[in-house]
Design a protein around this motif. Structure first.
Motif, mmCIF file in Angstrom:
data_model
loop_
_atom_site.group_PDB
_atom_site.id
_atom_site.type_symbol
_atom_site.label_atom_id
_atom_site.label_comp_id
_atom_site.label_asym_id
_atom_site.label_seq_id
_atom_site.Cartn_x
_atom_site.Cartn_y
_atom_site.Cartn_z
ATOM 1 N N SER A 4 1.632 2.336 -8.218
ATOM 2 C CA SER A 4 0.860 1.931 -7.038
ATOM 3 C C SER A 4 1.719 1.215 -5.995
ATOM 4 C CB SER A 4 -0.339 1.074 -7.437
ATOM 5 O OG SER A 4 0.079 -0.194 -7.881
ATOM 6 N N ASN A 43 7.159 -7.582 1.384
ATOM 7 C CA ASN A 43 5.991 -6.798 0.974
ATOM 8 C C ASN A 43 6.091 -6.392 -0.490
ATOM 9 O OD1 ASN A 43 4.201 -6.676 3.101
ATOM 10 N ND2 ASN A 43 5.247 -4.974 4.090
ATOM 11 N N SER A 48 -8.297 -2.615 3.035
ATOM 12 C CA SER A 48 -7.606 -3.631 2.256
ATOM 13 C C SER A 48 -8.320 -4.974 2.335
ATOM 14 C CB SER A 48 -6.130 -3.717 2.630
ATOM 15 O OG SER A 48 -5.945 -4.449 3.775
ATOM 16 N N GLN A 67 3.392 -7.461 -3.295
ATOM 17 C CA GLN A 67 2.588 -6.407 -3.918
ATOM 18 C C GLN A 67 2.799 -6.380 -5.428
ATOM 19 O OE1 GLN A 67 0.191 -4.716 -2.533
ATOM 20 N NE2 GLN A 67 0.602 -5.606 -0.544
ATOM 21 N N MET A 91 0.830 -2.670 5.794
ATOM 22 C CA MET A 91 1.055 -1.904 7.021
ATOM 23 C C MET A 91 1.106 -2.816 8.250
ATOM 24 S SD MET A 91 -1.502 0.678 8.996
ATOM 25 C CE MET A 91 -2.331 -0.737 9.732
ATOM 26 N N GLN A 108 -5.704 0.823 -0.153
ATOM 27 C CA GLN A 108 -5.659 -0.510 0.468
ATOM 28 C C GLN A 108 -4.281 -0.842 1.022
ATOM 29 O OE1 GLN A 108 -7.205 -3.312 -2.461
ATOM 30 N NE2 GLN A 108 -8.349 -1.605 -3.303
ATOM 31 N N PHE A 109 -3.626 0.142 1.663
ATOM 32 C CA PHE A 109 -2.274 -0.126 2.166
ATOM 33 C C PHE A 109 -2.280 -0.909 3.478
ATOM 34 C CE2 PHE A 109 -3.229 4.093 4.060
ATOM 35 C CZ PHE A 109 -2.985 3.804 5.392
ATOM 36 N N ILE A 119 -3.738 2.431 -3.457
ATOM 37 C CA ILE A 119 -3.048 3.013 -2.298
ATOM 38 C C ILE A 119 -3.957 2.970 -1.066
ATOM 39 C CG2 ILE A 119 -1.973 5.110 -1.376
ATOM 40 C CD1 ILE A 119 -1.336 5.820 -4.315
ATOM 41 N N LYS A 158 1.997 2.696 -2.278
ATOM 42 C CA LYS A 158 1.282 1.899 -1.287
ATOM 43 C C LYS A 158 2.221 1.502 -0.146
ATOM 44 C CE LYS A 158 -1.733 -2.170 -1.433
ATOM 45 N NZ LYS A 158 -2.265 -3.177 -2.373
ATOM 46 N N LEU A 159 3.438 1.064 -0.506
ATOM 47 C CA LEU A 159 4.389 0.650 0.527
ATOM 48 C C LEU A 159 4.848 1.836 1.362
ATOM 49 C CD1 LEU A 159 6.560 -2.074 -1.236
ATOM 50 C CD2 LEU A 159 4.579 -2.351 0.237
ATOM 51 N N PHE A 162 3.100 4.563 2.086
ATOM 52 C CA PHE A 162 2.024 4.832 3.044
ATOM 53 C C PHE A 162 2.024 3.792 4.150
ATOM 54 C CE2 PHE A 162 0.161 7.845 0.117
ATOM 55 C CZ PHE A 162 -0.510 8.702 0.966
ATOM 56 N N ALA A 163 2.144 2.531 3.757
ATOM 57 C CA ALA A 163 2.090 1.441 4.734
ATOM 58 C C ALA A 163 3.189 1.626 5.779
ATOM 59 C CB ALA A 163 2.239 0.099 4.032
#
Lengths: 289, 294
Positions: free
Chosen positions: B77, B213, B110, B217, B169, B164-165, B162, B81-82, B84-85
């Motif tokens: 995750s 980040n 998020s 995370q 972001m 909740q990116f 993910i 997630k990062l 995508f962000a």
């Protein structure tokens, strides 16, 4: 940092094919992101048998009865849960704003023994996982007779346990010119007076950020109420939802989804009112979210 | 400064001092002591030395399962997630119209993500006859029963993470705005293409933010609880496929009243998070660049 802020490169450019393609991507992405929430909204007014068969977001038939059935809830009406949640969340806001601003003022403006050590300790506590302190805290609150009261959820906020808010405010106070404090000192004001009449009014943006995030996180919190609140009349909204979910059969998704959506309404409201502040708060300090 | 200031300072600090000693420092030490005992809350703790830790290491297969689930979750995750962000933040940092709108829409999940309502919604979205499978059916794919399948249940929770990116972001976006445009202009004059600019300017200039980040995370992901509790019905099912570390800890402490064992688990969690954070900080020397030139 400051020069980059003035050299602002991001001015809207004239429309181009490339720009349109980016917008198309972003809009698709945004729709995918928001789709589950739209689905939740539309399902909350659908008859239970249509929730999983009718893909369209606009319900073929509206069934507001979901809200009435859901509100009556599992064993107690949701009014109880909402009231409990609001009491706890509002007290948490008051606690965090008061306690964290006092502590932040001391760290940012006053000199005292062991200041560096204590500040390092404060920063370290931000990283300690909640679970590491949960069991002894539980034993402590149990021995005080506080289990199944709101006290374990509220009192820690008045003791500035959410240290990242202290850090946020320390950073903010450091940006307030010291000359203001000095002028007040010349006028004969002591630290209490300076905190109250100089710092607090100028700290308002950071206080609002703290208040908003305190509200949201306390309102959303599930683990602490799950641990500390044992009788249903003390339950918060998340516990009410969990109760509704476990007590009803698969046939009553409608009421469950209706209450889920309703439970998000306070968060939506806070989001729409404080959008800017929230996003700036995240950007400036990297608060989790 | 004078003694007077000391008195005032400790007056201001008093709420935090009391809280830190009684609710953080004291409990964490007590937690270590309890981890060396057998304790059920109702009778006094019995000293048993390192038995809890030995049991954890050699005798408890569910403990291993919870470690495996949690590490899989973190390793899947956090990078996704990062990614995508950062990807969306780069798209948004092109001087588009409607930036505020997009930023809000991508950030909203998020903000709501920790709530029980969203976990309930997610459970329906991924249920056998939920919208994911209905969409798949349009493409002729008969989707699995995501939530109740041991192969897929964990991935639905990764997907929720993910989704909740938004908060990393927003932080990336703030970081991207700090990179001076003239560096890009200079690179362009030297003939650098978009990929070269991304690899040689954006990424190095952004490493402090990526690092920040990443650490935040990781710390958060190890502590994931609510979605797993709701989606798995509080049990970490199916067949312990979503038995998160915190879920097992909660079960040991508050369902089985094995408070000593749960305290040992909590201490290992502190160790894991501490090690991960320390390792990140050590590695940071080699890949995080703090721009001194400005």
């Amino acid at each position: 940092m400051t020069e980059a802020a003035t050299a602002q490169p991001n001015r809207p450019k004239p429309v181009s094919w490339r720009g349109l393609a980016v917008h198309a991507c972003l809009i698709t992405g945004a729709l995918v992101m928001i789709y589950p929430l739209l689905w939740l909204a539309s399902s909350s007014v659908k008859p239970s048998n249509l929730i999983f068969s009718d893909l369209s977001l606009w319900p073929a038939r509206f069934r507001l009865q979901n809200y009435i059935d859901g509100w009556r809830g599992a064993a107690l009406p949701f009014s109880t849960f909402f009231l409990n949640s609001f009491i706890i969340s509002c007290l948490a806001v008051v606690g965090n704003v008061m306690a964290c601003s006092m502590v932040a003022y001391a760290f940012a403006r006053l000199n005292f023994a062991f200041k560096k050590t204590l500040f390092a300790l404060m920063m370290l506590t931000i990283m300690i996982p909640l679970h590491a302190t949960l069991i002894p805290q539980y034993a402590l609150f149990y021995s005080l007779g506080w289990v199944n009261t709101f006290l374990p959820l509220v009192v820690p906020k008045f003791l500035a346990v959410d240290a990242f808010f202290i850090f946020l405010m320390v950073q903010f106070i450091r940006g307030i010119p010291r000359e203001l404090d000095e002028a007040a000192t010349v006028d004969g004001a002591g630290p209490i007076r300076i905190y109250w009449s100089v710092i607090l009014p100028l700290l308002t943006p950071a206080l609002v950020t703290t208040a908003v995030f305190s509200f949201i996180w306390t309102y959303e919190d599930f683990l602490s109420p799950l641990v500390y609140l044992t009788s249903m009349d003390k339950y918060t909204v998340p516990q009410g939802l969990s109760l509704l979910m476990s007590s009803k059969g698969a046939s009553s998704w409608g009421p469950l989804l209706a209450m889920s959506l309703l439970s998000l309404v306070p968060l939506f409201l806070v989001f729409f009112i404080f959008q800017r502040r929230l996003i700036e708060g995240i950007a400036a300090t990297g608060l989790k979210g | 400064m004078d003694a007077n200031n000391n008195v005032a300072a400790f007056l201001f600090l008093s709420p935090w001092l009391i809280g830190m000693i009684c609710l953080t420092l004291g409990p964490i030490l007590a937690s270590f002591y309890l981890s060396l005992t057998s304790y059920d809350m109702f009778s006094a703790p019995q000293w048993i030395g390192f038995d809890n830790y030995i049991k954890m290491a050699f005798e408890d297969s569910r403990y291993y399962q919870s470690l495996k689930v949690t590490f899989s979750y973190v390793f899947l995750s956090v990078p996704l997630k990062l990614a995508f962000a950062l990807g969306i933040a780069m798209l948004l940092n092109r001087g588009l119209r409607g930036l505020g709108f997009y930023r809000s829409v991508f950030y909203l999940p998020s903000l709501l993500g920790g709530s029980v309502a969203v976990a309930i919604m997610w459970r329906q979205v991924f249920s056998y006859d939920g919208i994911i499978n209905q969409v798949l059916l349009k493409f002729g794919i008969d989707g699995p029963s995501w939530i109740t399948s041991t192969d897929y249940a964990l991935y639905t929770l990764v997907a929720l993470a993910i989704w909740q990116f938004g908060s990393p972001m927003v932080i990336f976006l703030a970081g991207l705005k700090q990179i001076p445009q003239d560096i890009y202009d200079a690179a362009e004059v030297d003939g650098a293409g978009p990929i070269r600019k991304f690899v040689s300017i954006t990424i190095p200039m952004l490493t402090p933010i990526i690092f920040f980040n990443f650490v935040m995370q990781i710390i958060g992901a190890f502590q994931a609880f609510t979605p797993a509790y709701i989606i798995s019905g509080g049990k970490g099912g199916p067949a312990d496929a979503t038995l998160f570390y915190t879920l097992y800890l909660y079960e040991q402490a508050f369902t089985n009243f094995q408070m000593g064992y749960a305290s040992a688990m909590a201490w290992v969690l502190v160790g894991i998070i501490g090690t991960a954070t320390a390792a990140s900080f050590l590695s940071a020397r080699y890949w995080v660049h703090y721009g001194d030139e400005r």
